[in-house]
Design a protein around this motif. Structure first.
Motif, short mmCIF file in Angstrom:
data_model
loop_
_atom_site.label_atom_id
_atom_site.label_comp_id
_atom_site.label_asym_id
_atom_site.label_seq_id
_atom_site.Cartn_x
_atom_site.Cartn_y
_atom_site.Cartn_z
N GLN A 67 0.86 -1.20 0.00
CA GLN A 67 0.00 0.00 0.00
C GLN A 67 0.89 1.24 0.00
N SER A 93 -5.67 -3.53 -5.18
CA SER A 93 -5.05 -4.34 -4.12
C SER A 93 -4.07 -5.35 -4.72
N ALA A 95 -2.20 -9.00 -4.70
CA ALA A 95 -2.49 -10.38 -4.27
C ALA A 95 -1.40 -11.28 -4.83
N THR A 101 -6.20 -15.40 -6.44
CA THR A 101 -7.32 -14.47 -6.26
C THR A 101 -8.63 -15.13 -6.71
N TYR A 248 -2.58 -8.12 -9.14
CA TYR A 248 -3.38 -7.14 -8.41
C TYR A 248 -4.83 -7.25 -8.86
N ARG A 257 -13.83 -5.86 -1.11
CA ARG A 257 -12.35 -5.85 -1.21
C ARG A 257 -11.71 -5.88 0.18
N THR A 258 -12.41 -5.31 1.16
CA THR A 258 -11.89 -5.39 2.53
C THR A 258 -11.87 -6.85 2.98
N ASN A 261 -9.04 -8.69 1.16
CA ASN A 261 -7.73 -8.31 1.72
C ASN A 261 -7.52 -8.90 3.11
N GLN A 262 -8.60 -8.95 3.88
CA GLN A 262 -8.49 -9.55 5.22
C GLN A 262 -8.17 -11.03 5.12
N GLY A 271 -0.08 -11.02 3.76
CA GLY A 271 -0.39 -9.60 3.61
C GLY A 271 0.75 -8.76 3.06
#
Ligand SMILES: Cc1ncc(COP(=O)(O)O)c(C=O)c1O
Length: 400
Positions: A67, A93, A95, A101, A248, A257-258, A261-262, A271
């Motif tokens: 990020q 994001s 990945a 993904t 990505y 998306r949260t 990502n979590q 991460g």
């Protein structure tokens, strides 16, 4: 003569390349000329090599944050300058890979036994992943006509209405056919999926091999806030970086998306980013647009060679039309009336060539093979001669 020399070739010796060192085991024979897995016999662009060397000189490879403004900035620059698409930082994001993904989105949006739509012929890893995750493969086969592969919207809508169908895996440009989807097709797909609560995964990893590049329309262009759509892509194909773990995804649904990502961070503990991959992304997307344009011109030349060679020497047996995208030639041998296993065996044993059998991209039979053309032209000629020899001999043998 362009600025870059794609005729040069590349040495794969001692790199444990799947394309070269993995061929004997997979095809059961030594000494085959390989043109199967989708990576390139082309050295990476100089700015990427330079940036990676400089990064190595720093000698620190600890956990790395993706990020950051350089990562977002490079991706935003690429999408804006190549496709006229403007992205926000939070929509992007990192990945570990495109297939990772896709697998995780499928797991998040479906239960074991639920249906996921694919279009056959389909990239074989989608088929493998759905089987591996215990999901039902719901096939919406393309309809092939004289203009190429057409999407069967009526069948698609019927399939989307089924209660257990939750996800559609869209591939644009499409592997293995090279189909490039039009804006109208994408709009219709989005509408049908929205009406039926079907989540769209759009795998756009071959996006930089659309010729001309202006013909590429990403699902991102249709994406609105909260849409049940995810676009996943990476630089593995475009810049020959498949072994550097990265990809990505782009989503305009904050909640989704949260959650993704979590999952990547907590459920899988992945991460942090691969620091060399981040360096490569930055150099490639900021400095290598011209390299990609010239590479596409070179690939177009390879496809032209194949089309001409088939027209001149193999038109009694093979059908081939230059694809609008990808570096994969999808060649049909329906005219021979031969079955998949006979042809595959002949290509290996008579021709001494390793190409991907069409059967692996389909649910049953498929009288095609996939020939990777991302190699120097001399090698493409060798490949064509081997294919020629195969069909010349096998058609004589089977005619007896
Ligand atoms: C359509 C498509 N998606 C995904 C991949 C693999 O991507 P990754 O290595 O990032 O999982 C490939 C590789 O051939 C591909 O053709």
């Amino acid at each position: 003569m362009g600025k870059y020399n794609f005729d040069k070739g590349a040495s794969r010796e001692g790199t444990y390349s799947v394309q070269y060192e993995g061929t004997d085991a997979l095809f059961g024979r030594k000494g085959l000329e390989p043109f199967w897995i989708a990576d390139m016999d082309i050295e990476i662009a100089e700015p990427i090599a330079e940036a990676m060397k400089n990064r190595i000189d720093n000698r620190i490879f600890g956990y790395t944050i993706w990020q950051n403004p350089k990562f977002y900035g490079a991706i935003k620059h690429w999408w804006h300058s190549r496709f006229g698409v403007d992205l926000e930082d939070e929509e992007i994001s990192y990945a570990p890979s495109v297939l990772f993904t896709i697998g995780e989105v499928v797991r998040q949006h479906t239960e074991t036994g639920d249906g996921v739509i694919i279009t056959t012929p389909s990239y074989n890893a989608f088929i493998g992943q759905l089987k591996g995750n215990g999901r039902k493969i719901v096939d919406c086969p393309f309809i092939e006509d004289t203009d190429g592969y057409q999407f069967d919207f009526n069948n698609f809508e019927t399939l989307c209405k089924k209660n257990d169908v939750k996800v559609y895996i869209h591939c644009n440009p499409h592997n293995p056919t090279g189909k490039v989807w039009t804006r109208r097709e994408l709009e219709k797909i989005r509408e049908i999926c929205q009406q039926n609560g079907v989540f769209i995964i759009s795998d756009e990893i071959h996006m930089d091999f659309v010729r001309p590049k202006e013909n590429f329309v990403s699902m991102v262009e249709l994406m609105e806030e909260g849409d049940q759509v995810l676009v996943t892509t990476g630089l593995g194909k475009t810049f020959n970086l498949a072994s550097l773990p990265h990809s990505y995804f782009i989503s305009r649904d904050k909640k989704f998306r949260t959650a993704l990502n979590q999952a990547i961070g907590s459920k899988y503990g992945m991460g942090a980013a691969n620091s060399l991959a981040l360096t490569a992304v930055e150099a490639a997307y900021n400095e290598c647009g011209e390299w990609v344009d010239e590479l596409n011109d070179y690939l177009e030349g390879n496809f032209q060679l194949i089309e001409d060679y088939i027209d001149q020497h193999m038109s009694d047996w093979l059908t081939f039309k230059k694809p609008e995208a990808t570096y994969l030639a999808w060649i049909g041998y329906e005219k021979t009336g031969l079955d998949d296993d006979t042809v595959h065996k002949a290509l290996v044993e008579i021709g001494g060539i390793a190409v991907s059998p069409g059967k692996i991209y389909d649910m049953e039979k498929n009288q095609h093979f996939r020939f990777n053309v991302a190699s120097n032209r001399e090698r493409i000629k060798i490949g064509l001669e081997r294919i020629h020899k195969t069909f010349e001999e096998i058609t004589k043998i089977t005619a007896k």
